[in-house]
Design a protein around this motif. Structure first.
Motif, PDB file in Angstrom:
ATOM      1  N   GLY A   1      -9.901   7.956  -4.319  1.00 44.17           N
ATOM      2  CA  GLY A   1      -9.019   6.867  -4.721  1.00 44.17           C
ATOM      3  C   GLY A   1      -7.951   7.309  -5.696  1.00 44.17           C
ATOM      4  N   ARG A   2      -7.344   6.324  -6.322  1.00 40.19           N
ATOM      5  CA  ARG A   2      -6.248   6.555  -7.245  1.00 40.19           C
ATOM      6  C   ARG A   2      -6.763   7.167  -8.546  1.00 40.19           C
ATOM      7  N   PRO A   3      -6.095   8.193  -9.108  1.00 41.58           N
ATOM      8  CA  PRO A   3      -6.511   8.748 -10.394  1.00 41.58           C
ATOM      9  C   PRO A   3      -6.541   7.685 -11.477  1.00 41.58           C
ATOM     10  N   LYS A   4      -7.539   7.766 -12.345  1.00 43.74           N
ATOM     11  CA  LYS A   4      -7.704   6.755 -13.379  1.00 43.74           C
ATOM     12  C   LYS A   4      -6.497   6.742 -14.304  1.00 43.74           C
ATOM     13  N   GLY A   5      -6.010   5.515 -14.598  1.00 44.55           N
ATOM     14  CA  GLY A   5      -4.890   5.355 -15.512  1.00 44.55           C
ATOM     15  C   GLY A   5      -3.533   5.399 -14.845  1.00 44.55           C
ATOM     16  N   SER A   6      -3.469   5.785 -13.582  1.00 50.10           N
ATOM     17  CA  SER A   6      -2.184   5.856 -12.894  1.00 50.10           C
ATOM     18  C   SER A   6      -1.917   4.554 -12.153  1.00 50.10           C
ATOM     19  N   GLY A   7      -0.662   4.290 -11.853  1.00 55.15           N
ATOM     20  CA  GLY A   7      -0.291   3.080 -11.137  1.00 55.15           C
ATOM     21  C   GLY A   7      -0.382   3.269  -9.637  1.00 55.15           C
ATOM     22  N   ASP A   8      -0.328   2.156  -8.917  1.00 56.97           N
ATOM     23  CA  ASP A   8      -0.320   2.238  -7.462  1.00 56.97           C
ATOM     24  C   ASP A   8       0.954   2.929  -6.988  1.00 56.97           C
ATOM     25  N   MET A   9       0.826   3.721  -5.916  1.00 54.32           N
ATOM     26  CA  MET A   9       1.967   4.465  -5.407  1.00 54.32           C
ATOM     27  C   MET A   9       2.935   3.560  -4.651  1.00 54.32           C
ATOM     28  N   VAL A  10       2.462   2.381  -4.202  1.00 53.45           N
ATOM     29  CA  VAL A  10       3.304   1.445  -3.466  1.00 53.45           C
ATOM     30  C   VAL A  10       3.672   0.281  -4.386  1.00 53.45           C
ATOM     31  N   PRO A  11       4.956  -0.052  -4.523  1.00 60.75           N
ATOM     32  CA  PRO A  11       5.338  -1.208  -5.351  1.00 60.75           C
ATOM     33  C   PRO A  11       4.669  -2.479  -4.858  1.00 60.75           C
ATOM     34  N   SER A  12       4.386  -3.384  -5.781  1.00 60.19           N
ATOM     35  CA  SER A  12       3.640  -4.591  -5.442  1.00 60.19           C
ATOM     36  C   SER A  12       4.361  -5.448  -4.412  1.00 60.19           C
ATOM     37  N   ASP A  13       5.707  -5.466  -4.459  1.00 59.38           N
ATOM     38  CA  ASP A  13       6.436  -6.298  -3.508  1.00 59.38           C
ATOM     39  C   ASP A  13       6.441  -5.712  -2.101  1.00 59.38           C
ATOM     40  N   GLN A  14       6.035  -4.448  -1.932  1.00 58.90           N
ATOM     41  CA  GLN A  14       5.964  -3.816  -0.622  1.00 58.90           C
ATOM     42  C   GLN A  14       4.533  -3.665  -0.122  1.00 58.90           C
ATOM     43  N   LEU A  15       3.579  -4.015  -0.974  1.00 58.72           N
ATOM     44  CA  LEU A  15       2.187  -3.721  -0.658  1.00 58.72           C
ATOM     45  C   LEU A  15       1.698  -4.500   0.562  1.00 58.72           C
ATOM     46  N   ALA A  16       1.987  -5.798   0.609  1.00 56.00           N
ATOM     47  CA  ALA A  16       1.509  -6.608   1.733  1.00 56.00           C
ATOM     48  C   ALA A  16       2.054  -6.094   3.058  1.00 56.00           C
ATOM     49  N   GLY A  17       3.324  -5.718   3.071  1.00 57.04           N
ATOM     50  CA  GLY A  17       3.909  -5.211   4.300  1.00 57.04           C
ATOM     51  C   GLY A  17       3.283  -3.907   4.767  1.00 57.04           C
ATOM     52  N   ARG A  18       2.989  -3.015   3.835  1.00 58.53           N
ATOM     53  CA  ARG A  18       2.383  -1.735   4.202  1.00 58.53           C
ATOM     54  C   ARG A  18       0.958  -1.925   4.711  1.00 58.53           C
ATOM     55  N   ILE A  19       0.199  -2.814   4.070  1.00 58.28           N
ATOM     56  CA  ILE A  19      -1.162  -3.076   4.549  1.00 58.28           C
ATOM     57  C   ILE A  19      -1.122  -3.769   5.902  1.00 58.28           C
ATOM     58  N   THR A  20      -0.130  -4.640   6.106  1.00 60.30           N
ATOM     59  CA  THR A  20       0.019  -5.321   7.393  1.00 60.30           C
ATOM     60  C   THR A  20       0.215  -4.314   8.519  1.00 60.30           C
ATOM     61  N   GLU A  21       0.984  -3.268   8.272  1.00 53.39           N
ATOM     62  CA  GLU A  21       1.199  -2.247   9.298  1.00 53.39           C
ATOM     63  C   GLU A  21      -0.118  -1.587   9.695  1.00 53.39           C
ATOM     64  N   LEU A  22      -0.947  -1.273   8.705  1.00 57.66           N
ATOM     65  CA  LEU A  22      -2.237  -0.645   9.015  1.00 57.66           C
ATOM     66  C   LEU A  22      -3.164  -1.620   9.727  1.00 57.66           C
TER      67      LEU A  22
END
Length: 307
Positions: free
Chosen positions: A106-127
């Motif tokens: 998973g994501r390294p502790k303390g780091s932010g998500d690599m995908v901006p929050s406003d793009q997250l739903a769209g990227r998950i939708t593709e998968l």
């Protein structure tokens, strides 16, 4: 920590880990094990190295002295506390993230998500479109986000699609909708809960949108789509008012109805039924007409301080 006069800054820098993680990971070490480690260090070194205490105005120099004195001892302490060859009986109940052999999941502790929050739903939708049975681990691997974020995103999207399918075909149950959409059994509990929440949103959205449109038509707010969010076990929505109005915003709560808010940026907040200065509950009805809200908002004597 006690070896260095409880100075978390010194210990964290020498271990090259955040102070918060250091304190958390140190908890599994028992007092008996700590005594053994101290005894081993004293036996190796022969005598305890005194702690250099700072005098007024000499904090920086004292800190440098303590770091240079403590560094060799702290390396031995770290080696003594770490599991050797995977033997967890050596003092730690589990590997720390910074000491674990090989890559972590998973994501390294303390780091932010690599995908901006406003793009997250769209990227998950593709998968999800490519594979209805996609797992949270696959989403984490592809998008570099936290596991909890991936699980919540998948559940929300699956729930929305299940609710939309049931709305189009009312004879279907949510389980039947999940079967038809090809969702795995293990993911249905979260998805079903999200679908039920989506159905509740769909029931109140027309009313809230009508109120928002009426407030915009009256010149109190800007036109736009209402956004409904989950606040604990209930739904809530906010309408931000234009500057110069009696309140920064109006908030609707599924259990308490409409009230004024004291913040334009975060009108809903984290409390379901806040009280205090600037808070007025405008109507005893859960879904009053927009005209009732407009009249109550203009008259400061109307409304209640408590729900």
């Amino acid at each position: 920590m006690r070896l260095f006069d409880n100075d978390a800054e010194v210990v964290a820098e020498l271990l090259e880990v955040p102070a918060e993680e250091l304190e958390r990971e140190a908890k599994p070490v028992t007092a008996a094990r700590a005594k053994e480690v101290i005894a081993e260090l004293r036996a190796v070194q022969g005598a305890r190295v005194p702690v250099v205490r700072a005098h007024p105005g000499q904090r920086d120099r004292s800190l440098r002295n303590r770091r240079s004195t403590a560094r060799p001892r702290l390396r031995r302490l770290r080696d003594a506390l770490m599991p050797r060859d995977g033997d967890f009986r050596s003092g730690c109940s589990r590997w720390t993230r910074w000491a674990a052999p090989g890559p972590t999941v998973g994501r390294p502790k303390g780091s932010g998500d690599m995908v901006p929050s406003d793009q997250l739903a769209g990227r998950i939708t593709e998968l999800l479109d490519a594979d209805p049975a996609v797992t949270a681990a696959t989403v984490v691997e592809h998008l570099g986000i936290a596991t909890t974020t991936a699980m919540a995103g998948l559940a929300q999207l699956r729930g929305q699609r299940m609710a939309a399918l049931v709305e189009a075909a009312p004879e279907l149950s949510l389980d039947a909708a999940a079967d038809q959409l090809g969702y795995p059994v293990g993911a249905r509990r979260r998805a079903t809960a999200a679908a039920q929440d989506e159905q509740r949103r769909n029931r109140v959205r027309p009313y809230l949108q009508n109120v928002t449109d009426d407030l915009a038509q009256a010149g109190l707010a800007d036109a736009g789509d209402v956004k409904i969010r989950q606040l604990g076990e209930h739904l809530a929505a906010a309408v931000v008012l234009r500057p110069g109005q009696p309140a920064p915003a109006l908030v609707w709560h599924e259990q308490y109805g409409w009230r004024t808010a004291i913040s334009r940026r975060h009108p809903i907040g984290k409390v379901s039924a806040p009280e205090g200065e600037g808070i007025r509950y405008l109507s005893g009805e859960l879904q009053p007409k927009a005209s009732v809200l407009i009249d109550a908002l203009a008259d400061g004597r109307r409304g209640r301080k408590r729900p």
